[in-house]
Design an enzyme around this catalytic site. Structure first.
Site, mmCIF file in Angstrom:
data_model
loop_
_atom_site.group_PDB
_atom_site.id
_atom_site.type_symbol
_atom_site.label_atom_id
_atom_site.label_comp_id
_atom_site.label_asym_id
_atom_site.label_seq_id
_atom_site.Cartn_x
_atom_site.Cartn_y
_atom_site.Cartn_z
ATOM 1 N N CYS A 44 0.836 -1.210 0.000
ATOM 2 C CA CYS A 44 0.000 0.000 0.000
ATOM 3 C C CYS A 44 0.869 1.257 0.000
ATOM 4 O O CYS A 44 1.932 1.284 0.614
ATOM 5 C CB CYS A 44 -0.876 0.035 1.252
ATOM 6 S SG CYS A 44 -1.897 -1.414 1.444
ATOM 7 N N ILE A 51 4.231 -13.808 -4.423
ATOM 8 C CA ILE A 51 4.395 -12.370 -4.586
ATOM 9 C C ILE A 51 3.033 -11.690 -4.729
ATOM 10 O O ILE A 51 2.057 -12.333 -5.110
ATOM 11 C CB ILE A 51 5.276 -12.029 -5.814
ATOM 12 C CG1 ILE A 51 4.660 -12.622 -7.085
ATOM 13 C CG2 ILE A 51 6.707 -12.512 -5.612
ATOM 14 C CD1 ILE A 51 5.332 -12.241 -8.398
ATOM 15 N N ASN A 52 3.032 -10.391 -4.446
ATOM 16 C CA ASN A 52 1.879 -9.568 -4.767
ATOM 17 C C ASN A 52 1.928 -9.310 -6.280
ATOM 18 O O ASN A 52 2.834 -9.780 -6.966
ATOM 19 C CB ASN A 52 1.940 -8.257 -3.969
ATOM 20 C CG ASN A 52 0.560 -7.676 -3.704
ATOM 21 O OD1 ASN A 52 -0.358 -7.855 -4.498
ATOM 22 N ND2 ASN A 52 0.413 -6.970 -2.595
#
Length: 311
Positions: A135, A196-197
């Site tokens: 974020c 992973i993102n």
């Protein structure tokens, strides 16, 4: 060895009957998928991101198809901590008591994360927190928490201090070098990693000459990113001693075993749920057969074999 024992794995906070977990953001809070099959079949569930206050997400369009994948810019839409604690998590626990919950936590600043982490572990059956550090940090010019080892470590330390359950950190692939970040969050007290993102990407509409997504950029997921996920998991597994839940483009039992070869201890399935709502139970069912094919007697033994090979 029974079929169940072959697939079971133990991680901090998680005693999984099998390693298959729907990834956060691809499964909501389980309500839609519960109409199709018994969610107790799953190893665990990573529920949709929880933020301190409700989030309405990004303007539309926020999803675009790509070759072997998709872009999304949902913007962490969720009803906020209060509603999730009062309604969503209790519903999951009442209907699927054998399903350990992994609560994904997101925020715009450190205090937001800390406030959610302090409370969400009290919800029934929440066994682990998954910290989404991709974020943007509003107090640091919008730079993602997960792109700076010191900022990431400080966030993990603050959340770990208040969390009642183990803390896993979701690493972003959108960095020059993922290794210092993985080492920093481990040193700060993370109990595990998830990775992973999504990778950042963009698509253009040839008619309008503009980006397809209203947000311009979005997160790329799906089979296209699997080789990147495997490479980064393999890299990180060489330097950390905490377990990794691997994700990124998984859609088959073979993909799951590849994640294990890279160094994962459990596996999350994301985008594939959109193409086939039954993909998780299908993988669970197919896994023993594919393990037989490659001479793998149990996942715990495979984890050990991979660990020994890196020494």
């Amino acid at each position: 060895m029974t079929e169940n024992n072959r697939l079971s794995v133990k991680l901090p906070g998680l005693d999984l009957k099998n390693p298959i977990i729907p990834a956060s953001g691809c499964f909501g809070f389980g309500e839609e998928y519960a109409k199709y099959y018994d969610l107790n079949k799953l190893g665990s569930i990573m529920v949709k991101a929880t933020t301190l206050h409700p989030r309405f997400g990004n303007p539309t369009p926020r999803v675009a198809e790509t070759a072997s994948g998709m872009l999304n810019a949902i913007g962490l839409q969720n009803p906020g901590l209060e509603v999730i604690m009062a309604e969503k998590l209790p519903w999951l626990n009442e209907n699927f008591p054998d399903l350990p919950i992994i609560a994904n936590v997101a925020g715009s600043e450190e205090d937001d994360y800390v406030a959610v982490c302090a409370k969400i572990g009290d919800a029934p059956n929440v066994k682990v927190i998954e910290l989404n550090i991709s974020c943007p940090n509003v107090k640091h010019g919008g730079q993602a928490f997960g792109t700076d080892p010191d900022v990431a470590a400080a966030l993990v330390k603050a959340c770990k201090a208040v969390s009642k359950v183990p803390l896993y950190v979701k690493l972003s692939p959108n960095v020059t070098d993922i290794v210092p970040i993985a080492k920093a969050v481990e040193a700060a007290g993370a109990d595990g990693l998830t990775m992973i993102n999504t990778l950042m990407g963009v698509r253009f509409d040839l008619k309008t000459r503009k980006p397809v997504l209203a947000n311009i950029t979005g997160g790329l997921s799906g089979p296209a990113i699997k080789p990147v996920a495997l490479k980064l998991i393999h890299q990180v597994a060489q330097v950390v001693d905490i377990p990794i839940i691997g994700m990124g483009g998984v859609e088959s039992a073979q993909d799951v075993l590849e994640m294990y070869m890279a160094g994962a201890s459990a596996v999350a399935v994301g985008t594939a749920n959109f193409a086939d709502p039954f993909v998780c139970p299908k993988i669970i069912e197919k896994l023993p057969e594919v393990m037989d094919q490659y001479g793998i007697d149990s996942l715990e033994n495979l984890i050990q074999e991979v660990k020994n090979s890196k020494k």
